[in-house]
Design a protein around this motif. Structure first.
Motif, PDB file in Angstrom:
ATOM      1  N   THR A   2     -75.243 -17.595  52.627  1.00  0.00           N
ATOM      2  CA  THR A   2     -74.774 -17.360  51.260  1.00  0.00           C
ATOM      3  C   THR A   2     -74.594 -15.868  51.041  1.00  0.00           C
ATOM      4  O   THR A   2     -75.403 -15.067  51.486  1.00  0.00           O
ATOM      5  CB  THR A   2     -75.770 -17.924  50.238  1.00  0.00           C
ATOM      6  OG1 THR A   2     -75.857 -19.343  50.431  1.00  0.00           O
ATOM      7  CG2 THR A   2     -75.329 -17.652  48.820  1.00  0.00           C
ATOM      8  N   GLU A   3     -73.504 -15.519  50.358  1.00  0.00           N
ATOM      9  CA  GLU A   3     -73.238 -14.122  50.026  1.00  0.00           C
ATOM     10  C   GLU A   3     -72.684 -14.031  48.612  1.00  0.00           C
ATOM     11  O   GLU A   3     -72.201 -15.011  48.048  1.00  0.00           O
ATOM     12  CB  GLU A   3     -72.233 -13.502  51.003  1.00  0.00           C
ATOM     13  CG  GLU A   3     -70.835 -14.116  50.889  1.00  0.00           C
ATOM     14  CD  GLU A   3     -69.786 -13.427  51.731  1.00  0.00           C
ATOM     15  OE1 GLU A   3     -69.508 -12.233  51.480  1.00  0.00           O
ATOM     16  OE2 GLU A   3     -69.253 -14.095  52.635  1.00  0.00           O
ATOM     17  N   LYS A   4     -72.773 -12.853  48.043  1.00  0.00           N
ATOM     18  CA  LYS A   4     -72.165 -12.556  46.744  1.00  0.00           C
ATOM     19  C   LYS A   4     -70.970 -11.661  47.015  1.00  0.00           C
ATOM     20  O   LYS A   4     -71.023 -10.795  47.896  1.00  0.00           O
ATOM     21  CB  LYS A   4     -73.142 -11.816  45.829  1.00  0.00           C
ATOM     22  CG  LYS A   4     -74.423 -12.566  45.556  1.00  0.00           C
ATOM     23  CD  LYS A   4     -74.235 -13.586  44.502  1.00  0.00           C
ATOM     24  CE  LYS A   4     -75.591 -14.219  44.168  1.00  0.00           C
ATOM     25  NZ  LYS A   4     -75.497 -15.280  43.252  1.00  0.00           N
ATOM     26  N   ALA A   5     -69.891 -11.850  46.267  1.00  0.00           N
ATOM     27  CA  ALA A   5     -68.695 -11.025  46.441  1.00  0.00           C
ATOM     28  C   ALA A   5     -68.080 -10.715  45.092  1.00  0.00           C
ATOM     29  O   ALA A   5     -67.926 -11.594  44.239  1.00  0.00           O
ATOM     30  CB  ALA A   5     -67.685 -11.740  47.334  1.00  0.00           C
ATOM     31  N   ASP A  22     -62.622  -8.253  46.604  1.00  0.00           N
ATOM     32  CA  ASP A  22     -62.195  -6.870  46.819  1.00  0.00           C
ATOM     33  C   ASP A  22     -61.648  -6.643  48.225  1.00  0.00           C
ATOM     34  O   ASP A  22     -60.853  -5.735  48.434  1.00  0.00           O
ATOM     35  CB  ASP A  22     -63.345  -5.904  46.549  1.00  0.00           C
ATOM     36  CG  ASP A  22     -63.657  -5.783  45.065  1.00  0.00           C
ATOM     37  OD1 ASP A  22     -62.865  -6.282  44.234  1.00  0.00           O
ATOM     38  OD2 ASP A  22     -64.705  -5.186  44.735  1.00  0.00           O
ATOM     39  N   ASP A  23     -62.069  -7.465  49.178  1.00  0.00           N
ATOM     40  CA  ASP A  23     -61.539  -7.338  50.538  1.00  0.00           C
ATOM     41  C   ASP A  23     -60.422  -8.359  50.802  1.00  0.00           C
ATOM     42  O   ASP A  23     -60.145  -8.717  51.939  1.00  0.00           O
ATOM     43  CB  ASP A  23     -62.658  -7.425  51.577  1.00  0.00           C
ATOM     44  CG  ASP A  23     -63.420  -8.739  51.535  1.00  0.00           C
ATOM     45  OD1 ASP A  23     -63.165  -9.578  50.641  1.00  0.00           O
ATOM     46  OD2 ASP A  23     -64.299  -8.936  52.395  1.00  0.00           O
ATOM     47  N   ASP A  24     -59.780  -8.820  49.721  1.00  0.00           N
ATOM     48  CA  ASP A  24     -58.572  -9.670  49.759  1.00  0.00           C
ATOM     49  C   ASP A  24     -58.763 -11.072  50.316  1.00  0.00           C
ATOM     50  O   ASP A  24     -57.812 -11.701  50.782  1.00  0.00           O
ATOM     51  CB  ASP A  24     -57.427  -8.976  50.516  1.00  0.00           C
ATOM     52  CG  ASP A  24     -56.878  -7.804  49.739  1.00  0.00           C
ATOM     53  OD1 ASP A  24     -56.851  -7.871  48.492  1.00  0.00           O
ATOM     54  OD2 ASP A  24     -56.471  -6.807  50.369  1.00  0.00           O
ATOM     55  N   ARG A  25     -59.970 -11.615  50.230  1.00  0.00           N
ATOM     56  CA  ARG A  25     -60.152 -13.022  50.584  1.00  0.00           C
ATOM     57  C   ARG A  25     -59.846 -13.874  49.362  1.00  0.00           C
ATOM     58  O   ARG A  25     -60.138 -13.493  48.241  1.00  0.00           O
ATOM     59  CB  ARG A  25     -61.588 -13.277  51.060  1.00  0.00           C
ATOM     60  CG  ARG A  25     -61.897 -12.589  52.380  1.00  0.00           C
ATOM     61  CD  ARG A  25     -63.309 -12.860  52.835  1.00  0.00           C
ATOM     62  NE  ARG A  25     -64.245 -12.166  51.944  1.00  0.00           N
ATOM     63  CZ  ARG A  25     -65.541 -12.467  51.836  1.00  0.00           C
ATOM     64  NH1 ARG A  25     -66.071 -13.456  52.542  1.00  0.00           N
ATOM     65  NH2 ARG A  25     -66.318 -11.779  51.020  1.00  0.00           N
ATOM     66  N   LEU A  26     -59.253 -15.016  49.590  1.00  0.00           N
ATOM     67  CA  LEU A  26     -58.857 -15.937  48.525  1.00  0.00           C
ATOM     68  C   LEU A  26     -59.865 -17.078  48.431  1.00  0.00           C
ATOM     69  O   LEU A  26     -60.226 -17.688  49.439  1.00  0.00           O
ATOM     70  CB  LEU A  26     -57.468 -16.508  48.825  1.00  0.00           C
ATOM     71  CG  LEU A  26     -57.002 -17.676  47.974  1.00  0.00           C
ATOM     72  CD1 LEU A  26     -56.670 -17.195  46.563  1.00  0.00           C
ATOM     73  CD2 LEU A  26     -55.799 -18.338  48.590  1.00  0.00           C
ATOM     74  N   PHE A  27     -60.308 -17.357  47.191  1.00  0.00           N
ATOM     75  CA  PHE A  27     -61.212 -18.482  46.940  1.00  0.00           C
ATOM     76  C   PHE A  27     -60.747 -19.207  45.687  1.00  0.00           C
ATOM     77  O   PHE A  27     -60.156 -18.593  44.783  1.00  0.00           O
ATOM     78  CB  PHE A  27     -62.650 -18.000  46.727  1.00  0.00           C
ATOM     79  CG  PHE A  27     -63.269 -17.430  47.963  1.00  0.00           C
ATOM     80  CD1 PHE A  27     -63.879 -18.252  48.901  1.00  0.00           C
ATOM     81  CD2 PHE A  27     -63.230 -16.070  48.200  1.00  0.00           C
ATOM     82  CE1 PHE A  27     -64.448 -17.725  50.049  1.00  0.00           C
ATOM     83  CE2 PHE A  27     -63.794 -15.531  49.347  1.00  0.00           C
ATOM     84  CZ  PHE A  27     -64.407 -16.358  50.273  1.00  0.00           C
ATOM     85  N   THR A  28     -61.004 -20.487  45.625  1.00  0.00           N
ATOM     86  CA  THR A  28     -60.689 -21.273  44.436  1.00  0.00           C
ATOM     87  C   THR A  28     -61.925 -22.028  43.969  1.00  0.00           C
ATOM     88  O   THR A  28     -62.807 -22.356  44.772  1.00  0.00           O
ATOM     89  CB  THR A  28     -59.549 -22.282  44.697  1.00  0.00           C
ATOM     90  OG1 THR A  28     -59.945 -23.171  45.738  1.00  0.00           O
ATOM     91  CG2 THR A  28     -58.250 -21.575  45.071  1.00  0.00           C
TER      92      THR A  28
END
Length: 82
Positions: A2-5, A22-28
């Motif tokens: 688990t991580e926080k972003a 911030d590092d341009d990963r996409l999540f929904t």
């Protein structure tokens, strides 16, 4: 794992909150789980095993971002008039 972003809520599309870190990963995430959210807001995502599982709204940062955008837009308008 688990991580926080840190991320921004880009848009709501087809019932999903579309967030970019911030590092341009996409999540929904399902929009129905967060009905108060709107595009352009700063958020913190909890990511577990590569999936966003929770979102926390960052009110102070969202307001700062909006003020900055408004100021930049006003500067562009002034520049255009000159």
């Amino acid at each position: 794992m688990t991580e926080k972003a840190h991320a921004s809520l880009d848009r709501i599309e087809e019932g999903l909150l579309v967030c970019y870190t911030d590092d341009d990963r996409l999540f929904t995430l399902p929009a129905s789980d967060y009905p108060e959210m709107k595009g352009g807001e700063a958020v913190e995502l909890t990511i577990t095993d590569g999936r966003a599982v929770a979102l926390r709204y960052l009110a102070e940062e969202t307001e700062q971002n909006r003020k900055k955008a408004k100021s930049l837009f006003a500067a562009l308008l002034r520049k255009k008039k000159n």
